[in-house]
Design an enzyme around this catalytic site. Structure first.
Site, PDB file in Angstrom:
ATOM      1  N   HIS A 262       7.387  -8.788 -11.954  1.00 26.97           N
ATOM      2  CA  HIS A 262       5.938  -8.898 -12.211  1.00 26.97           C
ATOM      3  C   HIS A 262       5.474 -10.294 -11.788  1.00 26.97           C
ATOM      4  CE1 HIS A 262       2.098  -8.158 -13.931  1.00 26.97           C
ATOM      5  NE2 HIS A 262       2.375  -8.153 -15.216  1.00 26.97           N
ATOM      6  N   HIS A 303       4.435  -2.570  -4.370  1.00 26.58           N
ATOM      7  CA  HIS A 303       3.514  -2.594  -5.512  1.00 26.58           C
ATOM      8  C   HIS A 303       3.412  -1.178  -6.070  1.00 26.58           C
ATOM      9  CE1 HIS A 303      -0.093  -3.316  -7.901  1.00 26.58           C
ATOM     10  NE2 HIS A 303       0.199  -4.606  -7.786  1.00 26.58           N
ATOM     11  N   ASP A 361       1.944 -11.932  -4.701  1.00 27.88           N
ATOM     12  CA  ASP A 361       2.931 -12.999  -4.944  1.00 27.88           C
ATOM     13  C   ASP A 361       3.563 -13.525  -3.670  1.00 27.88           C
ATOM     14  OD1 ASP A 361       3.396 -11.048  -7.637  1.00 27.88           O
ATOM     15  OD2 ASP A 361       3.080 -13.198  -7.905  1.00 27.88           O
TER      16      ASP A 361
HETATM   17  C1  SDX Z   1       2.753  -8.089  -9.509  1.00 27.81           C
HETATM   18  O1  SDX Z   1       0.997  -3.974 -11.543  1.00 27.81           O
HETATM   19  C2  SDX Z   1       0.340  -4.955 -11.045  1.00 27.81           C
HETATM   20  O2  SDX Z   1      -0.832  -4.874 -10.776  1.00 27.81           O
HETATM   21  C3  SDX Z   1       1.159  -6.215 -10.846  1.00 27.81           C
HETATM   22  C4  SDX Z   1       0.451  -7.361 -10.152  1.00 27.81           C
HETATM   23  C5  SDX Z   1      -0.683  -7.907 -10.992  1.00 27.81           C
HETATM   24  O3  SDX Z   1      -1.575  -8.520 -10.413  1.00 27.81           O
HETATM   25  O4  SDX Z   1      -0.582  -7.811 -12.236  1.00 27.81           O
HETATM   26  O5  SDX Z   1      -0.057  -6.941  -8.891  1.00 27.81           O
HETATM   27  C6  SDX Z   1       1.404  -8.527  -9.927  1.00 27.81           C
HETATM   28  O6  SDX Z   1       3.592  -7.886 -10.346  1.00 27.81           O
HETATM   29  C7  SDX Z   1       3.029  -7.840  -8.047  1.00 27.81           C
HETATM   30  C8  SDX Z   1       4.479  -7.285  -7.797  1.00 27.81           C
HETATM   31  C9  SDX Z   1       5.407  -8.499  -7.755  1.00 27.81           C
HETATM   32  N1  SDX Z   1       6.823  -8.038  -7.729  1.00 27.81           N
HETATM   33  C10 SDX Z   1       7.577  -8.173  -6.624  1.00 27.81           C
HETATM   34  O7  SDX Z   1       7.174  -8.614  -5.559  1.00 27.81           O
HETATM   35  C11 SDX Z   1       9.028  -7.765  -6.830  1.00 27.81           C
HETATM   36  C12 SDX Z   1       9.486  -6.890  -5.665  1.00 27.81           C
HETATM   37  N2  SDX Z   1       8.810  -5.588  -5.722  1.00 27.81           N
HETATM   38  C13 SDX Z   1       9.367  -4.568  -6.485  1.00 27.81           C
HETATM   39  O8  SDX Z   1      10.416  -4.746  -7.290  1.00 27.81           O
HETATM   40  C14 SDX Z   1       8.548  -3.297  -6.647  1.00 27.81           C
HETATM   41  O9  SDX Z   1       7.902  -3.066  -5.467  1.00 27.81           O
HETATM   42  C15 SDX Z   1       7.557  -3.284  -7.796  1.00 27.81           C
HETATM   43  C16 SDX Z   1       8.211  -3.634  -9.085  1.00 27.81           C
HETATM   44  C17 SDX Z   1       6.468  -4.259  -7.536  1.00 27.81           C
HETATM   45  C18 SDX Z   1       6.952  -1.894  -7.871  1.00 27.81           C
HETATM   46  O10 SDX Z   1       7.920  -1.076  -8.412  1.00 27.81           O
HETATM   47  P1  SDX Z   1       7.706   0.505  -8.538  1.00 27.81           P
HETATM   48  O11 SDX Z   1       6.302   0.910  -8.326  1.00 27.81           O
HETATM   49  O12 SDX Z   1       8.360   0.934  -9.778  1.00 27.81           O
HETATM   50  O13 SDX Z   1       8.418   1.040  -7.274  1.00 27.81           O
HETATM   51  P2  SDX Z   1       9.930   1.340  -7.206  1.00 27.81           P
HETATM   52  O14 SDX Z   1      10.683   0.190  -7.800  1.00 27.81           O
HETATM   53  O15 SDX Z   1      10.167   2.701  -7.748  1.00 27.81           O
HETATM   54  O16 SDX Z   1      10.133   1.310  -5.623  1.00 27.81           O
HETATM   55  C19 SDX Z   1       9.769   2.436  -4.837  1.00 27.81           C
HETATM   56  C20 SDX Z   1      10.803   2.470  -3.724  1.00 27.81           C
HETATM   57  C21 SDX Z   1      12.212   2.354  -4.254  1.00 27.81           C
HETATM   58  O17 SDX Z   1      13.034   3.060  -3.355  1.00 27.81           O
HETATM   59  P3  SDX Z   1      13.473   4.560  -3.777  1.00 27.81           P
HETATM   60  O18 SDX Z   1      14.136   4.477  -5.140  1.00 27.81           O
HETATM   61  O19 SDX Z   1      12.176   5.378  -3.783  1.00 27.81           O
HETATM   62  O20 SDX Z   1      14.424   4.990  -2.664  1.00 27.81           O
HETATM   63  O21 SDX Z   1      10.601   1.326  -2.870  1.00 27.81           O
HETATM   64  C22 SDX Z   1      11.750   0.483  -2.932  1.00 27.81           C
HETATM   65  C23 SDX Z   1      12.528   0.877  -4.158  1.00 27.81           C
HETATM   66  O22 SDX Z   1      13.919   0.644  -3.948  1.00 27.81           O
HETATM   67  N3  SDX Z   1      11.237  -0.887  -3.071  1.00 27.81           N
HETATM   68  C24 SDX Z   1      11.728  -1.945  -2.426  1.00 27.81           C
HETATM   69  C25 SDX Z   1      10.905  -3.019  -2.829  1.00 27.81           C
HETATM   70  N4  SDX Z   1      10.005  -2.597  -3.695  1.00 27.81           N
HETATM   71  C26 SDX Z   1      10.207  -1.272  -3.847  1.00 27.81           C
HETATM   72  N5  SDX Z   1      12.758  -2.082  -1.567  1.00 27.81           N
HETATM   73  C27 SDX Z   1      12.964  -3.337  -1.094  1.00 27.81           C
HETATM   74  N6  SDX Z   1      12.228  -4.426  -1.419  1.00 27.81           N
HETATM   75  C28 SDX Z   1      11.194  -4.298  -2.285  1.00 27.81           C
HETATM   76  N7  SDX Z   1      10.451  -5.366  -2.606  1.00 27.81           N
END
Ligand code: SDX
Length: 426
Positions: A262, A303, A361
């Site tokens: 997050h 996201h 971010d």
């Molecule tokens: C913020 O919610 C908000 O609005 C948050 C925010 C705010 O202003 O409050 O916008 C701020 O938190 C932004 C996000 C910051 N986090 C990161 O940058 C961390 C990296 N990103 C992730 O871990 C992920 O993308 C999330 C946590 C942000 C979103 O997670 P989800 O929606 O639960 O998606 P997921 O983890 O289920 O991923 C979907 C797929 C997965 O693959 P499959 O299981 O479908 O095969 O996409 C892949 C994930 O493995 N994936 C990534 C990835 N993010 C998702 N693969 C590689 N690198 C990544 N960054």
């Protein structure tokens, strides 16, 4: 009324559809429990936890509105405190309202003097987020009257105190890390300039922030102010639903934001870019991010809602150019690496298929680093800015008629009933 029909074991259940002013309709499942059924959605991927008129996001089109105003227009023409006023009151202030609001915030930026000793209980290397969670939560002890959340006047006073004091709390956690004396806020400085002053001034030397850098930081605050029902805002609402003290609720939101998935991602992006080290190694890291078994993710990408470019990331990228330009850091290697990483990732089949774009971010850490802010403070700055959204969302929830305490149910997967075995027989 339009309804959705559920057919369960011959039982036909009609559920009303609710329409918002924008975005998808929702199925009102509130009566399902009384008919013996729960919905199951642990990550809230398909669940609207509340109704709100504060912020709207369209993940497919990459839209973000604060009270209907597009974030791009606010980033261009407004400032953080004006956005905080808008999130809170629902309308942009006129000149008199803006002056009154900004002055009130200015005049409440000092902490209760006895809070200084709270800092002294920490080790010098305490993470600023650990300090912020503690100091913000401790404010409930200094303002016991704030627990009367049913009183709109008490809610207003708490909201002003939080908005006004959180920059001081954050700046002092940094000064404590550095072993430097705390610098008091100045009422003659704007919100962002005051924060830079408290970060960088010392008793021996004042710090007059450059207006360009202060404006860039103010825009970062504005972009982070609110974002619908993200994890930390949902935490604030969950805590607030029990009518807990507002300072305790914002401390809970701060704790949730700290997670690297997050708000902790901006700090994690810089750590990742440092680990990549050279543009030639980007391909390896992108491949690791695609390999499920690696457990590695590209920080700053992906996201839950945006399946298009996070509109804040594009504005933040622009801020990078402006700040690095102002500082003569055109060839900043970290920024150049970030641009290359973005380009490679956005051209990669995996990222295209999973709709993984840079989020807010991805660039914010690079701008903050260019502003001379240490990596350890990045998430603290996110929390500082998101306090504006948290207090607006908290107030909307507490003030809403027919309010209920949040109490989710579960899918129980434990053991069936069994009889206790006395120790002597085990
Ligand atoms: C913020 O919610 C908000 O609005 C948050 C925010 C705010 O202003 O409050 O916008 C701020 O938190 C932004 C996000 C910051 N986090 C990161 O940058 C961390 C990296 N990103 C992730 O871990 C992920 O993308 C999330 C946590 C942000 C979103 O997670 P989800 O929606 O639960 O998606 P997921 O983890 O289920 O991923 C979907 C797929 C997965 O693959 P499959 O299981 O479908 O095969 O996409 C892949 C994930 O493995 N994936 C990534 C990835 N993010 C998702 N693969 C590689 N690198 C990544 N960054």
């Amino acid at each position: 009324m339009t309804t959705a029909t559920l057919q369960i074991d011959g039982q036909r259940i009609e559920l009303p559809l609710m329409k918002g002013s924008l975005g998808p309709d929702v199925i009102d499942t509130r009566t399902l429990g009384s008919q013996g059924h729960f919905t199951y959605d642990p990550g809230f991927l398909s669940t609207a936890s509340c109704s709100s008129s504060i912020t709207y996001i369209d993940g497919d089109q990459g839209l973000l509105y604060y009270r209907g105003y597009p974030i791009e227009q606010l980033a261009e023409g407004s400032d953080f405190l004006e956005a905080a006023y808008l999130l809170w009151h629902g309308e942009l202030p006129d000149a008199e309202e803006k002056t009154t609001f900004d002055t009130l915030v200015s005049k409440h930026s000092m902490l209760h003097d006895q809070m200084l000793s709270l800092y002294k209980g920490f080790r010098r290397d305490a993470h600023p987020m650990a300090v912020m969670v503690s100091i913000i939560g401790a404010m409930a002890a200094f303002y016991p009257e704030s627990s009367d959340v049913a009183d709109p006047r008490q809610r207003e006073i708490s909201m002003f105190r939080l908005l006004a004091k959180v920059p001081t709390v954050a700046a002092w956690s940094y000064k404590y890390n550095k072993g430097e004396p705390f610098i008091y806020p100045r009422n003659d400085l704007g919100y962002a300039a005051n924060f830079l002053h408290m970060l960088h001034a010392t008793p021996c030397e004042s710090h007059e922030p450059s207006p360009v850098l202060a404006k860039a930081l103010d825009r970062i605050f504005l972009l982070h102010a609110d974002h619908e029902q993200n994890a930390s805002t949902s935490t604030v609402r969950m805590a607030g639903s029990s009518y807990a003290n507002p300072f305790a609720c914002i401390a809970a939101g701060t704790a949730c934001l700290w997670g690297p998935l997050h708000g902790g991602a901006n700090e994690a992006v810089l750590t990742m870019l440092a680990e990549i080290g050279d543009v030639s190694r980007i391909g390896d890291f992108v491949n690791r991010a695609k390999d499920k078994t690696s457990g590695f993710r590209l920080m700053g990408f992906g996201h839950r809602v945006y399946k298009n470019m996070d509109p804040r990331a594009a504005i933040m990228r622009q801020a990078c150019y402006e700040v690095l330009d102002e500082l003569g850091l055109h060839d900043d290697p970290v920024f150049k690496m970030a641009l290359k990483l973005e380009q490679i990732a956005l051209e990669d089949e995996y990222f295209i298929k999973k709709k993984l774009y840079p989020n807010v971010d991805f660039y914010s850490g690079i701008v903050l680093r260019a502003l001379g802010i240490p990596t350890s403070m990045f998430t603290a700055i996110f929390a500082l800015a998101r306090t504006a959204g948290w207090i607006a969302q908290w107030n909307e929830m507490v003030a809403s008629p027919g309010h209920k305490i949040a109490r989710p149910r579960q899918l129980y997967t434990g053991l069936q009933r069994r009889e206790f075995v006395p120790l002597s027989e085990r």
